[in-house]
Design a protein around this motif. Sequence first.
Motif, PDB file in Angstrom:
ATOM      1  N   ARG A 169       0.850  -1.211   0.000  1.00 39.10           N
ATOM      2  CA  ARG A 169       0.000   0.000   0.000  1.00 39.10           C
ATOM      3  C   ARG A 169       0.879   1.252   0.000  1.00 39.10           C
ATOM      4  O   ARG A 169       0.595   2.222  -0.705  1.00 39.10           O
ATOM      5  CB  ARG A 169      -0.924  -0.013   1.215  1.00 39.10           C
ATOM      6  N   GLN A 170       1.940   1.240   0.806  1.00 37.56           N
ATOM      7  CA  GLN A 170       2.848   2.383   0.837  1.00 37.56           C
ATOM      8  C   GLN A 170       3.527   2.572  -0.522  1.00 37.56           C
ATOM      9  O   GLN A 170       3.719   3.701  -0.983  1.00 37.56           O
ATOM     10  CB  GLN A 170       3.899   2.184   1.929  1.00 37.56           C
ATOM     11  N   ALA A 171       3.880   1.469  -1.174  1.00 31.85           N
ATOM     12  CA  ALA A 171       4.508   1.544  -2.487  1.00 31.85           C
ATOM     13  C   ALA A 171       3.554   2.152  -3.508  1.00 31.85           C
ATOM     14  O   ALA A 171       3.947   3.006  -4.317  1.00 31.85           O
ATOM     15  CB  ALA A 171       4.951   0.152  -2.939  1.00 31.85           C
ATOM     16  N   ALA A 172       2.306   1.718  -3.476  1.00 29.55           N
ATOM     17  CA  ALA A 172       1.316   2.262  -4.412  1.00 29.55           C
ATOM     18  C   ALA A 172       1.124   3.757  -4.175  1.00 29.55           C
ATOM     19  O   ALA A 172       1.045   4.544  -5.128  1.00 29.55           O
ATOM     20  CB  ALA A 172      -0.003   1.514  -4.260  1.00 29.55           C
ATOM     21  N   GLU A 173       1.050   4.160  -2.911  1.00 32.46           N
ATOM     22  CA  GLU A 173       0.872   5.587  -2.589  1.00 32.46           C
ATOM     23  C   GLU A 173       2.078   6.412  -3.047  1.00 32.46           C
ATOM     24  O   GLU A 173       1.931   7.582  -3.408  1.00 32.46           O
ATOM     25  CB  GLU A 173       0.682   5.749  -1.079  1.00 32.46           C
ATOM     26  N   ALA A 174       3.269   5.801  -3.050  1.00 31.47           N
ATOM     27  CA  ALA A 174       4.491   6.511  -3.438  1.00 31.47           C
ATOM     28  C   ALA A 174       4.684   6.547  -4.953  1.00 31.47           C
ATOM     29  O   ALA A 174       5.657   7.138  -5.436  1.00 31.47           O
ATOM     30  CB  ALA A 174       5.695   5.866  -2.775  1.00 31.47           C
ATOM     31  N   GLY A 175       3.795   5.884  -5.680  1.00 31.67           N
ATOM     32  CA  GLY A 175       3.898   5.908  -7.135  1.00 31.67           C
ATOM     33  C   GLY A 175       4.765   4.818  -7.737  1.00 31.67           C
ATOM     34  O   GLY A 175       5.168   4.921  -8.899  1.00 31.67           O
ATOM     35  N   VAL A 176       5.056   3.768  -6.973  1.00 35.14           N
ATOM     36  CA  VAL A 176       5.821   2.637  -7.509  1.00 35.14           C
ATOM     37  C   VAL A 176       5.019   2.003  -8.644  1.00 35.14           C
ATOM     38  O   VAL A 176       3.807   1.781  -8.524  1.00 35.14           O
ATOM     39  CB  VAL A 176       6.109   1.604  -6.398  1.00 35.14           C
ATOM     40  N   GLN A 177       5.700   1.701  -9.734  1.00 30.43           N
ATOM     41  CA  GLN A 177       5.012   1.187 -10.919  1.00 30.43           C
ATOM     42  C   GLN A 177       4.752  -0.309 -10.855  1.00 30.43           C
ATOM     43  O   GLN A 177       3.739  -0.794 -11.353  1.00 30.43           O
ATOM     44  CB  GLN A 177       5.834   1.514 -12.165  1.00 30.43           C
ATOM     45  N   ARG A 178       5.685  -1.059 -10.251  1.00 33.80           N
ATOM     46  CA  ARG A 178       5.555  -2.517 -10.249  1.00 33.80           C
ATOM     47  C   ARG A 178       6.054  -3.083  -8.923  1.00 33.80           C
ATOM     48  O   ARG A 178       7.067  -2.652  -8.387  1.00 33.80           O
ATOM     49  CB  ARG A 178       6.343  -3.118 -11.415  1.00 33.80           C
ATOM     50  N   PHE A 179       5.325  -4.069  -8.415  1.00 33.68           N
ATOM     51  CA  PHE A 179       5.653  -4.738  -7.144  1.00 33.68           C
ATOM     52  C   PHE A 179       5.805  -6.221  -7.447  1.00 33.68           C
ATOM     53  O   PHE A 179       4.844  -6.887  -7.842  1.00 33.68           O
ATOM     54  CB  PHE A 179       4.524  -4.500  -6.136  1.00 33.68           C
ATOM     55  N   ILE A 180       7.031  -6.738  -7.289  1.00 27.12           N
ATOM     56  CA  ILE A 180       7.304  -8.151  -7.556  1.00 27.12           C
ATOM     57  C   ILE A 180       7.384  -8.895  -6.227  1.00 27.12           C
ATOM     58  O   ILE A 180       8.204  -8.567  -5.368  1.00 27.12           O
ATOM     59  CB  ILE A 180       8.613  -8.321  -8.350  1.00 27.12           C
ATOM     60  N   PHE A 181       6.520  -9.882  -6.066  1.00 25.41           N
ATOM     61  CA  PHE A 181       6.406 -10.615  -4.809  1.00 25.41           C
ATOM     62  C   PHE A 181       7.001 -12.000  -4.976  1.00 25.41           C
ATOM     63  O   PHE A 181       6.567 -12.785  -5.836  1.00 25.41           O
ATOM     64  CB  PHE A 181       4.932 -10.724  -4.413  1.00 25.41           C
ATOM     65  N   ILE A 182       8.013 -12.308  -4.174  1.00 23.18           N
ATOM     66  CA  ILE A 182       8.600 -13.649  -4.181  1.00 23.18           C
ATOM     67  C   ILE A 182       7.781 -14.514  -3.233  1.00 23.18           C
ATOM     68  O   ILE A 182       7.909 -14.432  -2.018  1.00 23.18           O
ATOM     69  CB  ILE A 182      10.083 -13.624  -3.766  1.00 23.18           C
ATOM     70  N   SER A 183       6.925 -15.316  -3.813  1.00 24.73           N
ATOM     71  CA  SER A 183       6.001 -16.153  -3.060  1.00 24.73           C
ATOM     72  C   SER A 183       6.618 -17.539  -2.869  1.00 24.73           C
ATOM     73  O   SER A 183       7.818 -17.662  -2.587  1.00 24.73           O
ATOM     74  CB  SER A 183       4.659 -16.208  -3.790  1.00 24.73           C
ATOM     75  N   SER A 184       5.857 -18.592  -3.035  1.00 24.45           N
ATOM     76  CA  SER A 184       6.352 -19.954  -2.805  1.00 24.45           C
ATOM     77  C   SER A 184       5.510 -20.948  -3.581  1.00 24.45           C
ATOM     78  O   SER A 184       4.290 -20.767  -3.737  1.00 24.45           O
ATOM     79  CB  SER A 184       6.296 -20.293  -1.315  1.00 24.45           C
ATOM     80  N   SER A 236      17.984 -22.881  -9.134  1.00 23.47           N
ATOM     81  CA  SER A 236      19.222 -22.289  -8.638  1.00 23.47           C
ATOM     82  C   SER A 236      19.006 -20.807  -8.407  1.00 23.47           C
ATOM     83  O   SER A 236      18.171 -20.165  -9.060  1.00 23.47           O
ATOM     84  CB  SER A 236      20.354 -22.502  -9.638  1.00 23.47           C
ATOM     85  N   ILE A 237      19.769 -20.243  -7.490  1.00 26.60           N
ATOM     86  CA  ILE A 237      19.630 -18.819  -7.194  1.00 26.60           C
ATOM     87  C   ILE A 237      19.923 -17.991  -8.444  1.00 26.60           C
ATOM     88  O   ILE A 237      19.297 -16.954  -8.680  1.00 26.60           O
ATOM     89  CB  ILE A 237      20.541 -18.419  -6.013  1.00 26.60           C
ATOM     90  N   ALA A 238      20.856 -18.457  -9.284  1.00 24.79           N
ATOM     91  CA  ALA A 238      21.180 -17.710 -10.504  1.00 24.79           C
ATOM     92  C   ALA A 238      19.995 -17.666 -11.451  1.00 24.79           C
ATOM     93  O   ALA A 238      19.693 -16.616 -12.045  1.00 24.79           O
ATOM     94  CB  ALA A 238      22.390 -18.340 -11.194  1.00 24.79           C
ATOM     95  N   ASN A 239      19.303 -18.787 -11.624  1.00 20.42           N
ATOM     96  CA  ASN A 239      18.146 -18.811 -12.514  1.00 20.42           C
ATOM     97  C   ASN A 239      16.978 -18.015 -11.942  1.00 20.42           C
ATOM     98  O   ASN A 239      16.265 -17.313 -12.671  1.00 20.42           O
ATOM     99  CB  ASN A 239      17.729 -20.255 -12.791  1.00 20.42           C
ATOM    100  N   LEU A 240      16.769 -18.110 -10.633  1.00 21.54           N
ATOM    101  CA  LEU A 240      15.685 -17.344 -10.020  1.00 21.54           C
ATOM    102  C   LEU A 240      15.933 -15.847 -10.165  1.00 21.54           C
ATOM    103  O   LEU A 240      15.023 -15.086 -10.530  1.00 21.54           O
ATOM    104  CB  LEU A 240      15.550 -17.711  -8.541  1.00 21.54           C
ATOM    105  N   VAL A 241      17.147 -15.410  -9.899  1.00 20.53           N
ATOM    106  CA  VAL A 241      17.472 -13.991 -10.034  1.00 20.53           C
ATOM    107  C   VAL A 241      17.300 -13.533 -11.472  1.00 20.53           C
ATOM    108  O   VAL A 241      16.788 -12.437 -11.739  1.00 20.53           O
ATOM    109  CB  VAL A 241      18.903 -13.724  -9.521  1.00 20.53           C
ATOM    110  N   ASP A 242      17.695 -14.363 -12.426  1.00 21.82           N
ATOM    111  CA  ASP A 242      17.537 -13.990 -13.828  1.00 21.82           C
ATOM    112  C   ASP A 242      16.060 -13.826 -14.188  1.00 21.82           C
ATOM    113  O   ASP A 242      15.697 -12.905 -14.936  1.00 21.82           O
ATOM    114  CB  ASP A 242      18.180 -15.042 -14.728  1.00 21.82           C
ATOM    115  N   LEU A 243      15.201 -14.687 -13.652  1.00 22.30           N
ATOM    116  CA  LEU A 243      13.769 -14.547 -13.890  1.00 22.30           C
ATOM    117  C   LEU A 243      13.239 -13.262 -13.274  1.00 22.30           C
ATOM    118  O   LEU A 243      12.437 -12.544 -13.886  1.00 22.30           O
ATOM    119  CB  LEU A 243      13.025 -15.766 -13.324  1.00 22.30           C
ATOM    120  N   ILE A 244      13.674 -12.955 -12.058  1.00 25.25           N
ATOM    121  CA  ILE A 244      13.240 -11.716 -11.407  1.00 25.25           C
ATOM    122  C   ILE A 244      13.647 -10.501 -12.239  1.00 25.25           C
ATOM    123  O   ILE A 244      12.852  -9.582 -12.473  1.00 25.25           O
ATOM    124  CB  ILE A 244      13.818 -11.615  -9.980  1.00 25.25           C
TER     125      ILE A 244
END
Length: 320
Positions: free
Chosen positions: A101-116, A207-215
């Motif tokens: 909510r704070q990000a949206a109020e600040a005008g952030v364009q995109r929020f990427i959530f690392i879920s599971s 792998s952390i390398a592949n996950l980071v590349d996707l992010i």
Amino acid sequence: MTAPRVLVTGASGLVGEALVLRLLLDSKFQPVATARGATRLHGLCKVVPFELTGDQRMPALDNIQVVVHSAARVHVMDEVATDALAEFRKVNVEGTLRLARQAAEAGVQRFIFISSIKVNGESTSPGQPFTADDRPAPVDAYGVSKYEAEEGLKQIALNSGMEVVIIRPPLVYGPGVKANFLSLLRWLNRGVPLPFGAIHNQRSLVSIANLVDLIVTCLNHPAAANQTFLAGDGEDLSTTELLKRLGGALGKKPRLLPIPSWLLHMLAALVGKQAVAKRICGSLQVDIGKNREQLGWIPPISMDKALRQTADDYLEKQTK
């Protein structure tokens, strides 16, 4: 032109730290890190102390274009909290949605959530992997909390116009890995006999390398907006095959005893470790075809290379 500023939460963790280090090498983005405790990133980029719990306002959202939220109360095998779901909700739901909510109020364009991947469920039948658009079926408190956070984020996106991207990884490994994967490295390196030589399941890892590349791909890809993606290496292994390959990466021949899965389940039940047996013997596969179709993304690093990197990092640390 100024590089887009990316705020990364949980920068003292495996995923957050690896992402910030990758962004520091990429002149296309300018990372800002937040961490609850000590981090090796001090001196490399701006680091802001931040706790997800409580009513603290994120102090670093000005001029941020993308938030990557990797901070979380993580899943543990031996939960000790009396009300585990309530504890997970404080951080993974309430903390996440407060930040969004704070990000949206600040005008952030995109929020990427690392879920599971636990939002999808705990296991799959062989040859029937989870897909990103399956109906969620979380089982444990951690998975439920991640699912509730996802649903809350989608509502915030509808109300605010801030784009939300959800990424669900399975087991993440790589240099600096901890918990059960680190224990496997120790046991294999010491030549400890393990009763996992006859397990014929199929499990996906990333792998952390592949996950980071996707992010990184999802930071500004137009087709990622308001979508859910599963992460993976694109190759599934049985527990037995994983241990063989990991042992080979360590330069060791693993001592794997061919104990059948049914016997492992029975022994685990006697000592109250049924959940551990299910993770070791059960299948959990993910289909990452949506990533290729919508993002043009395929894992850039092979599993064998990622396992070697993980093993090399472990061995190097043993010599220090």
